[in-house]
Design an enzyme around this catalytic site. Structure first.
Site, PDB file in Angstrom:
ATOM      1  N   LEU A  50      58.468 -13.299  68.411  1.00 27.05           N
ATOM      2  CA  LEU A  50      57.257 -13.023  67.622  1.00 27.05           C
ATOM      3  C   LEU A  50      57.411 -11.768  66.760  1.00 27.05           C
ATOM      4  O   LEU A  50      56.715 -10.773  66.948  1.00 27.05           O
ATOM      5  CB  LEU A  50      56.009 -12.925  68.526  1.00 27.05           C
ATOM      6  CG  LEU A  50      55.682 -14.185  69.337  1.00 27.05           C
ATOM      7  CD1 LEU A  50      54.432 -13.960  70.188  1.00 27.05           C
ATOM      8  CD2 LEU A  50      55.497 -15.406  68.442  1.00 27.05           C
ATOM      9  N   THR A  69      72.466 -21.502  56.248  1.00 26.12           N
ATOM     10  CA  THR A  69      71.933 -21.521  54.877  1.00 26.12           C
ATOM     11  C   THR A  69      73.041 -21.668  53.834  1.00 26.12           C
ATOM     12  O   THR A  69      74.179 -21.226  54.067  1.00 26.12           O
ATOM     13  CB  THR A  69      71.161 -20.193  54.629  1.00 26.12           C
ATOM     14  OG1 THR A  69      70.953 -20.029  53.236  1.00 26.12           O
ATOM     15  CG2 THR A  69      71.941 -18.973  55.115  1.00 26.12           C
ATOM     16  N   ASP A  70      72.682 -22.240  52.693  1.00 26.89           N
ATOM     17  CA  ASP A  70      73.657 -22.323  51.585  1.00 26.89           C
ATOM     18  C   ASP A  70      74.010 -20.939  51.046  1.00 26.89           C
ATOM     19  O   ASP A  70      75.003 -20.784  50.334  1.00 26.89           O
ATOM     20  CB  ASP A  70      73.119 -23.225  50.455  1.00 26.89           C
ATOM     21  CG  ASP A  70      71.819 -22.739  49.829  1.00 26.89           C
ATOM     22  OD1 ASP A  70      71.253 -21.727  50.297  1.00 26.89           O
ATOM     23  OD2 ASP A  70      71.362 -23.385  48.858  1.00 26.89           O
ATOM     24  N   GLU A  71      73.197 -19.930  51.395  1.00 21.44           N
ATOM     25  CA  GLU A  71      73.458 -18.592  50.852  1.00 21.44           C
ATOM     26  C   GLU A  71      74.774 -18.009  51.360  1.00 21.44           C
ATOM     27  O   GLU A  71      75.307 -17.070  50.764  1.00 21.44           O
ATOM     28  CB  GLU A  71      72.283 -17.652  51.158  1.00 21.44           C
ATOM     29  CG  GLU A  71      71.002 -18.155  50.521  1.00 21.44           C
ATOM     30  CD  GLU A  71      69.861 -17.156  50.515  1.00 21.44           C
ATOM     31  OE1 GLU A  71      70.117 -15.948  50.465  1.00 21.44           O
ATOM     32  OE2 GLU A  71      68.708 -17.612  50.561  1.00 21.44           O
ATOM     33  N   TYR A 127      71.524 -10.303  54.371  1.00 25.88           N
ATOM     34  CA  TYR A 127      71.036 -11.522  55.037  1.00 25.88           C
ATOM     35  C   TYR A 127      72.142 -12.572  55.087  1.00 25.88           C
ATOM     36  O   TYR A 127      72.505 -13.066  56.152  1.00 25.88           O
ATOM     37  CB  TYR A 127      69.806 -12.086  54.306  1.00 25.88           C
ATOM     38  CG  TYR A 127      69.489 -13.523  54.680  1.00 25.88           C
ATOM     39  CD1 TYR A 127      69.081 -13.850  55.975  1.00 25.88           C
ATOM     40  CD2 TYR A 127      69.620 -14.567  53.755  1.00 25.88           C
ATOM     41  CE1 TYR A 127      68.805 -15.170  56.333  1.00 25.88           C
ATOM     42  CE2 TYR A 127      69.348 -15.890  54.101  1.00 25.88           C
ATOM     43  CZ  TYR A 127      68.944 -16.181  55.391  1.00 25.88           C
ATOM     44  OH  TYR A 127      68.687 -17.486  55.756  1.00 25.88           O
ATOM     45  N   LYS A 162      74.284 -14.256  58.258  1.00 23.34           N
ATOM     46  CA  LYS A 162      74.301 -15.690  58.586  1.00 23.34           C
ATOM     47  C   LYS A 162      75.744 -16.205  58.572  1.00 23.34           C
ATOM     48  O   LYS A 162      76.130 -17.031  59.404  1.00 23.34           O
ATOM     49  CB  LYS A 162      73.439 -16.485  57.589  1.00 23.34           C
ATOM     50  CG  LYS A 162      71.951 -16.205  57.663  1.00 23.34           C
ATOM     51  CD  LYS A 162      71.298 -16.608  58.982  1.00 23.34           C
ATOM     52  CE  LYS A 162      71.237 -18.113  59.185  1.00 23.34           C
ATOM     53  NZ  LYS A 162      70.514 -18.458  60.441  1.00 23.34           N
ATOM     54  N   LEU A 177      58.985 -17.146  47.929  1.00 22.13           N
ATOM     55  CA  LEU A 177      58.538 -17.393  46.553  1.00 22.13           C
ATOM     56  C   LEU A 177      57.327 -18.330  46.432  1.00 22.13           C
ATOM     57  O   LEU A 177      56.315 -17.963  45.827  1.00 22.13           O
ATOM     58  CB  LEU A 177      59.697 -17.941  45.709  1.00 22.13           C
ATOM     59  CG  LEU A 177      59.324 -18.162  44.233  1.00 22.13           C
ATOM     60  CD1 LEU A 177      59.219 -16.838  43.487  1.00 22.13           C
ATOM     61  CD2 LEU A 177      60.350 -19.067  43.539  1.00 22.13           C
TER      62      LEU A 177
HETATM   63  N1  LIG Z   1      63.573 -20.677  54.729  1.00 16.39           N
HETATM   64  C1  LIG Z   1      64.619 -21.237  54.122  1.00 16.39           C
HETATM   65  O1  LIG Z   1      64.523 -21.620  52.952  1.00 16.39           O
HETATM   66  C2  LIG Z   1      65.926 -21.454  54.865  1.00 16.39           C
HETATM   67  C3  LIG Z   1      66.926 -22.205  54.255  1.00 16.39           C
HETATM   68  C4  LIG Z   1      68.117 -22.447  54.959  1.00 16.39           C
HETATM   69  C5  LIG Z   1      68.278 -21.936  56.235  1.00 16.39           C
HETATM   70  N2  LIG Z   1      67.285 -21.176  56.798  1.00 16.39           N
HETATM   71  C6  LIG Z   1      67.513 -20.686  58.167  1.00 16.39           C
HETATM   72  O2  LIG Z   1      66.587 -21.376  58.994  1.00 16.39           O
HETATM   73  C7  LIG Z   1      66.168 -20.545  60.064  1.00 16.39           C
HETATM   74  C8  LIG Z   1      64.664 -20.462  60.094  1.00 16.39           C
HETATM   75  O3  LIG Z   1      64.204 -19.945  58.845  1.00 16.39           O
HETATM   76  P1  LIG Z   1      62.660 -19.698  58.583  1.00 16.39           P
HETATM   77  O4  LIG Z   1      62.457 -19.649  57.125  1.00 16.39           O
HETATM   78  O5  LIG Z   1      61.852 -20.611  59.414  1.00 16.39           O
HETATM   79  O6  LIG Z   1      62.522 -18.201  59.158  1.00 16.39           O
HETATM   80  P2  LIG Z   1      61.230 -17.400  59.578  1.00 16.39           P
HETATM   81  O7  LIG Z   1      61.498 -15.985  59.204  1.00 16.39           O
HETATM   82  O8  LIG Z   1      59.993 -18.064  59.066  1.00 16.39           O
HETATM   83  O9  LIG Z   1      61.185 -17.538  61.174  1.00 16.39           O
HETATM   84  C9  LIG Z   1      62.110 -16.914  62.013  1.00 16.39           C
HETATM   85  C10 LIG Z   1      61.580 -16.961  63.433  1.00 16.39           C
HETATM   86  O10 LIG Z   1      62.577 -16.369  64.285  1.00 16.39           O
HETATM   87  C11 LIG Z   1      61.938 -15.473  65.175  1.00 16.39           C
HETATM   88  N3  LIG Z   1      62.879 -14.407  65.530  1.00 16.39           N
HETATM   89  C12 LIG Z   1      63.383 -13.444  64.722  1.00 16.39           C
HETATM   90  N4  LIG Z   1      64.177 -12.611  65.422  1.00 16.39           N
HETATM   91  C13 LIG Z   1      64.197 -13.080  66.703  1.00 16.39           C
HETATM   92  C14 LIG Z   1      64.834 -12.666  67.883  1.00 16.39           C
HETATM   93  N5  LIG Z   1      65.629 -11.585  67.896  1.00 16.39           N
HETATM   94  N6  LIG Z   1      64.642 -13.375  69.012  1.00 16.39           N
HETATM   95  C15 LIG Z   1      63.835 -14.460  69.028  1.00 16.39           C
HETATM   96  N7  LIG Z   1      63.183 -14.898  67.926  1.00 16.39           N
HETATM   97  C16 LIG Z   1      63.352 -14.213  66.778  1.00 16.39           C
HETATM   98  C17 LIG Z   1      60.743 -14.935  64.396  1.00 16.39           C
HETATM   99  O11 LIG Z   1      59.767 -14.399  65.278  1.00 16.39           O
HETATM  100  C18 LIG Z   1      60.277 -16.160  63.640  1.00 16.39           C
HETATM  101  O12 LIG Z   1      59.375 -16.914  64.400  1.00 16.39           O
HETATM  102  C19 LIG Z   1      66.842 -19.194  59.846  1.00 16.39           C
HETATM  103  O13 LIG Z   1      67.993 -19.142  60.653  1.00 16.39           O
HETATM  104  C20 LIG Z   1      67.234 -19.209  58.381  1.00 16.39           C
HETATM  105  O14 LIG Z   1      68.390 -18.438  58.162  1.00 16.39           O
HETATM  106  C21 LIG Z   1      66.118 -20.925  56.142  1.00 16.39           C
END
Ligand SMILES: NC(=O)c1ccc[n+]([C@@H]2O[C@H](COP(=O)([O-])OP(=O)(O)OC[C@H]3O[C@@H](n4cnc5c(N)ncnc54)[C@H](O)[C@@H]3O)[C@@H](O)[C@H]2O)c1
Length: 339
Positions: free
Chosen positions: A35, A125-127, A153, A157, A193
């Site tokens: 959280l 991620t693609d990043e 970031y 990853k 965004l």
């Molecule tokens: N959002 C995108 O467009 C996107 C695209 C590709 C990949 N991703 C990857 O998908 C995953 C989820 O992305 P998102 O956008 O839902 O992220 P988000 O930031 O909305 O959610 C991340 C969640 O992880 C929890 N968290 C963070 N640190 C933690 C820890 N140390 N221990 C336990 N929980 C922890 C946070 O409380 C949160 O609920 C990430 O790994 C991200 O790199 C995201």
């Protein structure tokens, strides 16, 4: 079957929990999430009453927390969404990103190794591939593209991805890994965004766009991402990396203009602000391996998905108003104390 989902109180993780629990009515799902500011436990309120769902507040960086949860739950599948995910925050706090995204993932890998899971899936991620030249639209990232991350970031990853693949090779851990393009859809935290622009439009504020706004992202609806992850968990080849994307490239400026049109907001509200440090100019994903091997296809067209997303934010003030006011943090504490 018990599935452990980390980071399930965030954007993609929560969408995945709803999707997975419905698609797999006989599975028990445990969500581990610490959280952070990015989590909204209220999103999961409808699940908290379910007998086959358990929410555990805990940090993936804590070996003690992770190992005792594995001891108790003995998950067969582990899906790791937990991460610090916002590039701007990574530029301000790079160490936190390295600790959570790299060391947190390693802690999970170690627990998977100690307790012998059937599959560990890393959501990436693609990043991690860095950027593509905007003037070469025919170029796309494939799973064989070199990792060349630009931000703290994406480098964290990429570090996690490399650890996952090394644990497969060295310890024979059964892993899969997916690299997805930019997601959008319901429950996305309004620092990213699309929700940021929707909410600023609704609040009558300016619409800050980095630099020229010509940076290109490849957009995927979160429901298409969840379906791809489910397929990979079920049928993905052990040790494989799968790109996930919809060939839906748009510049940031195009996306913001589209939101303006949908909300009848004049484009004069767009304000160009100094560019982000190290800003990648273009991402473009080749997901043909996933399509070919597992028969996945994106189903949501970007314009339609964006329209639905705008409608979702218009109708879900009760979800985002507590985030804007900050009241969601106290509600997170209250809900976490009840589970
Ligand atoms: N959002 C995108 O467009 C996107 C695209 C590709 C990949 N991703 C990857 O998908 C995953 C989820 O992305 P998102 O956008 O839902 O992220 P988000 O930031 O909305 O959610 C991340 C969640 O992880 C929890 N968290 C963070 N640190 C933690 C820890 N140390 N221990 C336990 N929980 C922890 C946070 O409380 C949160 O609920 C990430 O790994 C991200 O790199 C995201």
């Amino acid at each position: 079957m018990t599935v452990l989902v980390t980071g399930g109180a965030g954007f993609i993780g929560s969408n995945f929990l709803f999707y997975y629990l419905e698609a797999h009515p006989s599975c028990r799902v445990v969500c581990l999430d610490s959280l952070t500011y990015a989590a909204n436990l209220a999103t999961l309120r409808p699940l908290l009453e379910l007998e086959r769902f358990r929410f555990v507040r805990g940090d993936i960086r804590s070996r003690e927390t992770v190992f005792s949860l594995f001891e108790e739950e003995r998950p067969e599948l582990v899906v790791n969404f937990a991460a610090e995910s916002h590039v701007d925050r990574s530029i301000a706090s790079p160490e936190l990103f390295t600790q959570t995204n790299v060391l947190g993932t390693v802690t999970l890998l170690e627990a998977c190794r100690a307790f012998g899971v059937q599959r560990f899936h890393q959501v990436s991620t693609d990043e991690v591939y860095g950027e593509l030249p905007p003037e070469r639209p025919e170029l796309l990232f494939t799973e064989r593209s070199p990792l060349c991350p630009s931000s703290p970031y994406s480098s964290s990853k990429a570090g996690a991805d490399l650890a996952v693949l090394a644990w497969a090779r060295t310890y024979g851990l059964p892993v899969t890994l997916s690299r997805c393009s930019n997601n959008y859809g319901p429950y996305q935290f309004p620092e990213k965004l699309i929700p940021l622009m929707i909410l600023r439009c609704l609040e009558g504020k300016t619409l800050p766009v980095y630099g020229t706004g010509l940076q290109i992202r490849d957009w995927l609806h979160v429901s298409d991402h969840c379906r791809a992850l489910d397929l990979i968990l079920e049928h993905g080849r052990e040790g494989a990396v799968y790109n996930i994307g919809a060939r839906s490239e748009r510049s940031n400026l195009e996306v913001v203009r589209s939101i303006c049109r949908q909300l009848d907001v004049p484009e004069s509200r767009i304000e160009h602000v100094p560019d982000r440090k190290g800003h990648d100019r273009r991402y473009g994903i080749d997901a043909s391996l996933l399509c070919r091997e597992l028969g996945w296809q994106p189903e949501t067209d970007f314009e339609e998905g964006l329209r639905q997303t705008v409608q979702w934010y218009l109708s879900q003030r009760a979800w985002w108003e507590p985030i804007l006011s900050g009241a969601y943090r106290a509600e997170n504490e209250r809900l976490a104390a009840c589970v």
